[in-house]
Design an enzyme around this catalytic site. Structure first.
Site, short mmCIF file in Angstrom:
data_model
loop_
_atom_site.label_atom_id
_atom_site.label_comp_id
_atom_site.label_asym_id
_atom_site.label_seq_id
_atom_site.Cartn_x
_atom_site.Cartn_y
_atom_site.Cartn_z
N HIS A 64 10.38 0.85 -1.49
CA HIS A 64 11.44 0.70 -0.48
C HIS A 64 10.93 -0.22 0.62
CE1 HIS A 64 14.67 1.79 2.24
NE2 HIS A 64 15.14 2.69 1.43
N GLY A 108 9.32 4.09 -3.92
CA GLY A 108 10.65 4.13 -4.54
C GLY A 108 10.74 3.24 -5.77
N TYR A 138 11.50 12.88 0.68
CA TYR A 138 12.22 12.32 -0.46
C TYR A 138 13.46 13.16 -0.76
CZ TYR A 138 12.03 8.65 -3.98
OH TYR A 138 12.28 7.50 -4.69
O1 YXS Z 1 1.78 -7.81 7.61
P1 YXS Z 1 2.88 -8.67 6.99
O2 YXS Z 1 4.03 -8.94 7.89
O3 YXS Z 1 2.31 -9.87 6.25
O4 YXS Z 1 3.54 -7.79 5.79
C1 YXS Z 1 2.71 -7.27 4.80
C2 YXS Z 1 3.23 -5.88 4.49
O5 YXS Z 1 3.64 -5.16 5.64
C3 YXS Z 1 4.45 -6.22 3.64
N1 YXS Z 1 4.82 -5.08 2.80
C4 YXS Z 1 5.96 -4.38 2.97
N2 YXS Z 1 6.97 -4.52 3.84
C5 YXS Z 1 7.99 -3.63 3.74
N3 YXS Z 1 8.02 -2.62 2.82
C6 YXS Z 1 7.02 -2.47 1.94
N4 YXS Z 1 7.11 -1.49 1.02
C7 YXS Z 1 5.92 -3.37 1.99
N5 YXS Z 1 4.76 -3.50 1.29
C8 YXS Z 1 4.11 -4.55 1.80
O6 YXS Z 1 4.07 -7.31 2.83
C9 YXS Z 1 3.05 -8.07 3.52
C10 YXS Z 1 1.85 -8.21 2.62
O7 YXS Z 1 1.34 -6.88 2.46
P2 YXS Z 1 -0.23 -6.62 2.35
O8 YXS Z 1 -0.95 -7.51 3.30
O9 YXS Z 1 -0.42 -5.17 2.45
O10 YXS Z 1 -0.50 -7.12 0.86
P3 YXS Z 1 -1.71 -6.66 -0.08
O11 YXS Z 1 -1.68 -7.59 -1.24
O12 YXS Z 1 -2.95 -6.51 0.71
O13 YXS Z 1 -1.32 -5.19 -0.59
C11 YXS Z 1 -0.19 -5.04 -1.43
C12 YXS Z 1 0.20 -3.55 -1.40
C13 YXS Z 1 1.53 -3.37 -2.17
C14 YXS Z 1 -0.92 -2.70 -2.04
C15 YXS Z 1 0.39 -3.14 0.07
O14 YXS Z 1 1.29 -4.05 0.67
C16 YXS Z 1 0.94 -1.76 0.21
O15 YXS Z 1 0.24 -0.75 0.04
N6 YXS Z 1 2.28 -1.70 0.49
C17 YXS Z 1 2.93 -0.41 0.73
C18 YXS Z 1 3.19 0.30 -0.60
C19 YXS Z 1 3.94 1.60 -0.31
O16 YXS Z 1 3.37 2.56 0.25
N7 YXS Z 1 5.24 1.59 -0.60
C20 YXS Z 1 6.12 2.74 -0.28
C21 YXS Z 1 7.26 2.24 0.62
S1 YXS Z 1 8.28 3.57 1.14
C22 YXS Z 1 9.08 4.07 -0.26
O17 YXS Z 1 9.07 3.37 -1.27
C23 YXS Z 1 9.80 5.36 -0.27
C24 YXS Z 1 10.66 5.56 0.92
S2 YXS Z 1 8.64 6.68 -0.43
O18 YXS Z 1 7.55 6.33 0.38
O19 YXS Z 1 9.30 7.86 -0.02
O20 YXS Z 1 8.27 6.69 -1.85
#
Ligand code: YXS
Length: 259
Positions: A64, A108, A138
């Protein structure tokens, strides 16, 4: 700019999530494009859809779009939330949707992938279900989807730890249909899709709907549903929900205090 690419060949449609610079985070805009592509393919009578990311991605989808999670005491995953909408669109699509996964799958996006009818993954992919890491309460149909796909033990481990789980474990538990070497992923997935496309689309559509109805949630009394919703409201009104989202943007571990 189109955030997805669409291709159709001999009854097999392919939708490629193409917002790689945002790690295909599931923004409303990206989800609108996915649903638009699915509706177009439904009109064309496509017999099987492959949902994928571009070859070579590190992240299939980061889940998400956290920037679209409300911070003002509103339910973050209501019935009309884009993530809920795309999950239902896939579940109700009248032909099989195959998730062809390369890279890591987060939050998500795990539910998006698990709402597909088959998951075929590169053998080095991981899946992390993250509500507990971000403090997100969730929603009950989402948890039902996880339960239907993963079964209780794996479901609890994935939800409680929020750790990335290697796909090989998920194959062992039947959550993922196949994990194959990356260089065989496309040909392997296409071969299965073509096998499906040869069969009766009417019967497959009926079977998919029968299986959806049979695997749907058992009767929940209105009181039980309202009790769950009250529990969820307490959480999205809590300090910990605000802290979970803030910690994401501040790129630091959340400090949850249990209230
Ligand atoms: O700092 P900038 O502006 O460059 O942005 C960064 C991150 O903030 C952004 N980004 C996201 N923005 C919005 N929503 C996201 N889900 C998201 N994920 C990443 O993208 C830019 C680059 O991210 P960065 O520097 O972390 O890249 P990386 O290559 O070092 O790492 C990639 C990931 C995917 C491992 C890392 O970005 C990460 O852990 N992202 C969050 C994954 C996550 O926890 N997703 C859950 C979202 S909430 C959701 O899905 C549900 C509501 S729930 O949580 O209930 O399941």
């Amino acid at each position: 700019m189109a955030l997805v690419e669409m291709k159709t060949v001999d009854g097999v449609g392919t939708i490629t999530l193409n917002n790689v610079k945002k790690h295909n985070s599931l923004s409303k805009e990206l989800i609108d494009h996915i649903c638009g592509a699915l509706n177009e393919m439904k009109t064309q009578g496509i017999r099987v859809v492959i949902l994928r990311a571009p070859a070579g991605v590190k992240v299939f989808s980061a889940g998400h779009d956290v920037r679209e999670l409300p911070m003002n005491g509103r339910d973050p995953l209501t019935y009309n939330d884009p993530l809920r909408l795309v999950v239902r669109t896939i579940e109700l699509f009248p032909a099989p949707v195959i998730a062809m996964v390369e890279g890591s799958v987060w939050g998500g996006a795990c539910e998006l992938v698990m709402s597909c009818d088959l998951i075929i993954s590169a053998e080095d992919s991981t899946f992390a279900i993250t509500p507990a890491k971000l403090g997100v309460p969730y929603n009950i149909s989402g948890v039902q989807n996880f339960l239907n796909t993963a079964g209780i033990p794996v479901c609890k481990e994935m939800l409680f730890t929020a750790n990335p789980i290697p796909v090989k474990r998920l194959v062992d538990h039947g959550l993922v249909s196949h994990a194959v070497p990356k260089d065989q992923l496309e040909s392997f997935t296409l071969s299965i899709a073509q096998d499906i496309a040869k069969n009766s689309p009417l019967v497959i559509s009926l079977l998919k709907e029968e299986l959806r109805i049979l695997s749907a949630a058992h009767n929940l009394s209105p009181e039980t549903f309202e009790r769950i919703q009250a529990m969820r409201r307490q959480i999205y009104d809590s300090h910990d929900y605000q802290e979970g989202i803030k910690s994401f943007f501040e790129k630091r571990p959340a400090k949850f205090i249990g209230k």
